[in-house]
Structure formats: structure tokens, C-alpha cells
Scaffold this motif. Sequence first.
Motif, PDB file in Angstrom:
ATOM      1  N   ARG A 163      32.026 153.014  51.603  1.00 41.52           N
ATOM      2  CA  ARG A 163      33.173 152.767  50.721  1.00 41.52           C
ATOM      3  C   ARG A 163      34.455 152.598  51.548  1.00 41.52           C
ATOM      4  N   ARG A 164      34.654 153.469  52.519  1.00 44.27           N
ATOM      5  CA  ARG A 164      35.848 153.397  53.364  1.00 44.27           C
ATOM      6  C   ARG A 164      35.914 152.060  54.090  1.00 44.27           C
ATOM      7  N   ARG A 165      34.769 151.609  54.632  1.00 38.40           N
ATOM      8  CA  ARG A 165      34.744 150.327  55.348  1.00 38.40           C
ATOM      9  C   ARG A 165      35.060 149.157  54.409  1.00 38.40           C
ATOM     10  N   VAL A 166      34.500 149.189  53.196  1.00 43.24           N
ATOM     11  CA  VAL A 166      34.757 148.109  52.232  1.00 43.24           C
ATOM     12  C   VAL A 166      36.227 148.099  51.837  1.00 43.24           C
ATOM     13  N   GLU A 167      36.767 149.258  51.537  1.00 43.56           N
ATOM     14  CA  GLU A 167      38.182 149.326  51.158  1.00 43.56           C
ATOM     15  C   GLU A 167      39.079 148.834  52.284  1.00 43.56           C
ATOM     16  N   GLU A 168      38.764 149.205  53.507  1.00 46.42           N
ATOM     17  CA  GLU A 168      39.563 148.748  54.653  1.00 46.42           C
ATOM     18  C   GLU A 168      39.458 147.239  54.831  1.00 46.42           C
ATOM     19  N   ALA A 169      38.256 146.695  54.640  1.00 44.41           N
ATOM     20  CA  ALA A 169      38.061 145.255  54.803  1.00 44.41           C
ATOM     21  C   ALA A 169      38.821 144.465  53.733  1.00 44.41           C
ATOM     22  N   GLY A 182      41.414 145.779  51.979  1.00 44.81           N
ATOM     23  CA  GLY A 182      42.808 146.240  52.006  1.00 44.81           C
ATOM     24  C   GLY A 182      42.948 147.359  50.993  1.00 44.81           C
ATOM     25  N   LYS A 183      43.296 148.543  51.465  1.00 44.72           N
ATOM     26  CA  LYS A 183      43.348 149.708  50.571  1.00 44.72           C
ATOM     27  C   LYS A 183      44.312 149.512  49.405  1.00 44.72           C
ATOM     28  N   GLN A 184      45.476 148.923  49.684  1.00 49.89           N
ATOM     29  CA  GLN A 184      46.457 148.743  48.615  1.00 49.89           C
ATOM     30  C   GLN A 184      45.931 147.787  47.550  1.00 49.89           C
ATOM     31  N   LEU A 185      45.336 146.678  47.971  1.00 46.17           N
ATOM     32  CA  LEU A 185      44.770 145.722  47.022  1.00 46.17           C
ATOM     33  C   LEU A 185      43.661 146.374  46.208  1.00 46.17           C
ATOM     34  N   PHE A 186      42.813 147.143  46.872  1.00 47.20           N
ATOM     35  CA  PHE A 186      41.722 147.817  46.174  1.00 47.20           C
ATOM     36  C   PHE A 186      42.277 148.780  45.122  1.00 47.20           C
ATOM     37  N   GLN A 187      43.288 149.552  45.481  1.00 43.99           N
ATOM     38  CA  GLN A 187      43.885 150.497  44.535  1.00 43.99           C
ATOM     39  C   GLN A 187      44.540 149.774  43.362  1.00 43.99           C
TER      40      GLN A 187
END
Length: 154
Positions: A129-135, A137-142
Amino acid sequence: SIAILLYLVQKFKTPDHWYPSDLQKRARVDEYLSWQHANIRAKGSKLFLTKVLLPLLTGQPLPPEKLEFATEELNVALKQFEEKFLQDKPFIAGSEISLADLVALVELMQPVCAGYDLFEERPKLTQWRRRVEEAVGKQLFQEAHEEIMNFKNL
């Protein structure tokens, strides 16, 4: 939604990692996208419906055994997901994020939004999950999950 994603990837010539031109990697993405409908999507949606929507619509909490059954079904699918698709790779199709990862994480967020932390006690899933969110973009994901994350507060 899968058909639309595949159409957009091909129409707009997105970076290759989203839907790889390498046939083995593409087959891995296709395999997951076909599997997830009856597994991750079905079981995650069922938990969300059982825990959030049906009580909201009926005004009655569901019997605990129904919620336990929905949770156990999802847990079986999560175990299969980790063993069959994640294995020991950073992403479903290998070393780069693909549509399979994006679709998987979006589907897994439904039960999370219902208050079921399916990442707890699953380090492999948490790291993925962390890798996907980073790929992505955490802000976009949120931002993409902001509305549904607040749904449980109704």
C-alpha cells in the motif's frame, strides 16, 4: 471501469508501466483485473455494504454473525491476493506500479472506509500500500479518497 481504464491507457499512450507492452507483465495485470471482480471487489464491497450502507438504510445494525461472515470472506481473498499476486514483488506485475495495483488499492479502501483496518497485522500488504500510494502521490491518493473516508461518519 476496467474497460474504460484499458481504453484510456491505449488511447492516450500512457507510460508503459500502467499496462505493460511486455506480454508476460500484461498477462499478470489482466489476470489480476479478471480475478478481482469476484474476489477483492465483491468481498470488499460486501463488507462495506454490510457494515455501513445497510445499517444506514435500515436504521438497524446487522447481526454480528453476518458481519463476521463478510469479514472472513474478505480475509480469505486478502490471503489469496498476498500469496498469488503480491508474492515477494513490489507490485502485482513486478517492479513497477500498474493498473492492477491502482485498481486493487482503490477496492481495498472500501472496507477501510467502513472502519475495518485490513492492513493491520498484514505487513506485506501494508508495505505494498505504501509503495502504491508513493507511486501515485500521497496527496492525490488522499484527495481521491477524501469523500469515502468521511462516509462512515454519517
